[in-house]
Motif scaffolding. Structure first.
Motif, PDB file in Angstrom:
ATOM      1  N   SER A  53       8.234   9.454   3.973  1.00 58.61           N
ATOM      2  CA  SER A  53       8.446   8.058   3.603  1.00 58.61           C
ATOM      3  C   SER A  53       7.116   7.330   3.613  1.00 58.61           C
ATOM      4  O   SER A  53       6.517   7.151   4.685  1.00 58.61           O
ATOM      5  CB  SER A  53       9.426   7.391   4.578  1.00 58.61           C
ATOM      6  N   PRO A  54       6.616   6.913   2.449  1.00 56.04           N
ATOM      7  CA  PRO A  54       5.337   6.204   2.415  1.00 56.04           C
ATOM      8  C   PRO A  54       5.468   4.830   3.063  1.00 56.04           C
ATOM      9  O   PRO A  54       6.556   4.249   3.097  1.00 56.04           O
ATOM     10  CB  PRO A  54       5.033   6.085   0.919  1.00 56.04           C
ATOM     11  N   PRO A  55       4.379   4.273   3.579  1.00 54.22           N
ATOM     12  CA  PRO A  55       4.435   2.955   4.216  1.00 54.22           C
ATOM     13  C   PRO A  55       4.676   1.845   3.203  1.00 54.22           C
ATOM     14  O   PRO A  55       4.518   2.027   1.992  1.00 54.22           O
ATOM     15  CB  PRO A  55       3.052   2.827   4.864  1.00 54.22           C
ATOM     16  N   ALA A  56       5.035   0.684   3.706  1.00 52.50           N
ATOM     17  CA  ALA A  56       5.369  -0.453   2.843  1.00 52.50           C
ATOM     18  C   ALA A  56       4.196  -0.886   1.980  1.00 52.50           C
ATOM     19  O   ALA A  56       4.396  -1.397   0.869  1.00 52.50           O
ATOM     20  CB  ALA A  56       5.859  -1.621   3.704  1.00 52.50           C
ATOM     21  N   ILE A  57       2.957  -0.679   2.444  1.00 49.85           N
ATOM     22  CA  ILE A  57       1.789  -1.123   1.665  1.00 49.85           C
ATOM     23  C   ILE A  57       1.649  -0.337   0.360  1.00 49.85           C
ATOM     24  O   ILE A  57       0.929  -0.765  -0.549  1.00 49.85           O
ATOM     25  CB  ILE A  57       0.488  -0.996   2.464  1.00 49.85           C
ATOM     26  N   GLU A  59       4.193   0.330  -1.682  1.00 46.88           N
ATOM     27  CA  GLU A  59       5.306   0.003  -2.569  1.00 46.88           C
ATOM     28  C   GLU A  59       4.811  -0.373  -3.967  1.00 46.88           C
ATOM     29  O   GLU A  59       3.933  -1.221  -4.144  1.00 46.88           O
ATOM     30  CB  GLU A  59       6.114  -1.159  -1.991  1.00 46.88           C
ATOM     31  N   GLY A  75      10.566   2.606  -0.405  1.00 43.69           N
ATOM     32  CA  GLY A  75      10.230   3.516   0.671  1.00 43.69           C
ATOM     33  C   GLY A  75      10.357   4.983   0.339  1.00 43.69           C
ATOM     34  O   GLY A  75      10.277   5.832   1.239  1.00 43.69           O
ATOM     35  N   TRP A 289      -5.370   5.147  -0.568  1.00 42.66           N
ATOM     36  CA  TRP A 289      -5.699   4.156   0.451  1.00 42.66           C
ATOM     37  C   TRP A 289      -5.561   2.765  -0.155  1.00 42.66           C
ATOM     38  O   TRP A 289      -5.653   2.596  -1.376  1.00 42.66           O
ATOM     39  CB  TRP A 289      -7.125   4.350   0.965  1.00 42.66           C
ATOM     40  N   THR A 300      -6.665   1.036   4.356  1.00 40.39           N
ATOM     41  CA  THR A 300      -5.612   1.576   5.211  1.00 40.39           C
ATOM     42  C   THR A 300      -5.014   2.792   4.525  1.00 40.39           C
ATOM     43  O   THR A 300      -4.677   2.721   3.335  1.00 40.39           O
ATOM     44  CB  THR A 300      -4.517   0.530   5.454  1.00 40.39           C
ATOM     45  N   THR A 302      -2.308   5.514   3.218  1.00 40.61           N
ATOM     46  CA  THR A 302      -0.872   5.557   2.946  1.00 40.61           C
ATOM     47  C   THR A 302      -0.291   6.939   3.215  1.00 40.61           C
ATOM     48  O   THR A 302       0.923   7.075   3.353  1.00 40.61           O
ATOM     49  CB  THR A 302      -0.574   5.193   1.481  1.00 40.61           C
TER      50      THR A 302
END
Length: 313
Positions: A53-57, A59, A75, A289, A300, A302
């Motif tokens: 599940s990739p992070p919300a950033i 999306e 997600g 990233w 950040t 991902t």
């Protein structure tokens, strides 16, 4: 000694099979890609299955993995497109109303516009004559811009998205065009010059080009913010420096180094739809990233792995 006919036929079949296997091993060793079938048949699952599940950033980011296109939605990493087509790039039109998919199908290079939905497997197709580089679409998908690699420089074309069969218009950029570019809803084009030292980034508006960045040792993969006020690119200010991510105003102020991008070997930056963030692929670890759009907040991770190909957001 003469073998019986049945044994002779069997030996011939064994020899033929050995040749086929040997050719397959040679192709695998050379990294050759199999040609796409002329009739792909019914849709099939992509060769790579996304997990995790990739992070919300992440999306909304679209990317290429193992020749297939994917989008991070709710997600999850979801596949886009059709079987039998090798995707080499994916992105959004500048108004984020359509997907722009560059693909190879039966050795032909195509650009396909697809409605912005998860099952976007249809849409008008533009057949490209030559080796396709980057492809983008303007707002309301009115025009499709694409580059074709060549020597000594690449060429840029624009086609009417409402009539992709019509003759595309050549955009005159002279002999200083690498083939890497981005375009805004209003038709403003940012592009890099041929990869020479010193390198430059140019902005083209109202049929005139002007340098935005000059004197860099290298400059690659430029991206425009949705309001065409900011430009992101990758490269090095001095020869021997590590490749980093840079942001510069369209007015041509001094490029700003994106904090924390040195060492990640960034490539293919893309702005989010609101212009607040920049996503890019790190060649250091093969993942996507995300950094702030003004370059002040460091990247950040991902954890989403992708091919070295243009992203969309």
């Amino acid at each position: 000694m003469r073998l019986p006919a049945a044994w002779a036929r069997r030996r011939s079949r064994v020899a033929a099979l050995a040749v086929v296997l040997a050719l397959g091993l040679v192709q695998a060793g050379c990294g050759a890609r199999p040609a796409a079938p002329s009739d792909p048949g019914p849709p099939a699952a992509p060769s790579w299955q996304p997990t995790g599940s990739p992070p919300a950033i992440a999306e909304g980011i679209t990317f290429v993995r193992a020749g297939s296109a994917f989008v991070v939605r709710e997600g999850r990493m979801r596949s886009i497109g059709e079987a039998g087509r090798e995707v080499i790039a994916v992105g959004y039109s500048s108004d984020r109303e359509a997907l722009v998919i560059a693909e190879v199908n039966s050795a032909a290079h195509n650009v396909r516009l697809a409605p912005l939905r998860l099952d976007a497997g249809s849409g008008p197709v533009l057949a490209v004559s030559g080796e396709l580089g980057t492809a983008r679409a303007t707002g309301a998908s009115a025009s499709v811009y694409y580059s074709v690699h060549g020597y000594p420089s690449a060429r840029l074309f624009a086609a009417d998205a409402r009539d992709l069969a019509s003759r595309p218009a050549s955009i005159g950029l002279g002999d200083d065009f690498s083939g890497e570019f981005d375009v805004s809803s209003g038709g403003v084009v940012v592009y890099t010059g041929t990869h020479q030292n010193p390198a430059s980034v140019f902005l083209r508006a109202r049929s005139r080009s002007r340098p935005i960045v000059e004197g860099f040792a290298t400059a690659f993969t430029p991206a425009l913010s949705p309001d065409a006020e900011q430009i992101a690119f990758t490269g090095t200010a001095r020869e021997g420096d590590a490749i980093a991510l840079w942001v510069v105003d369209a007015a041509g102020t001094r490029p700003r180094l994106v904090t924390g991008s040195v060492g990640l070997v960034p490539t293919w930056p893309v702005f989010s739809g609101d212009g607040e963030r920049i996503a890019f692929r790190s060649a250091a670890d093969g993942t996507i990233w995300v950094a702030s759009g003004d370059g002040t907040a460091g990247p950040t991770p991902t954890g989403v792995a992708c091919d070295d190909a243009p992203l969309g957001w």
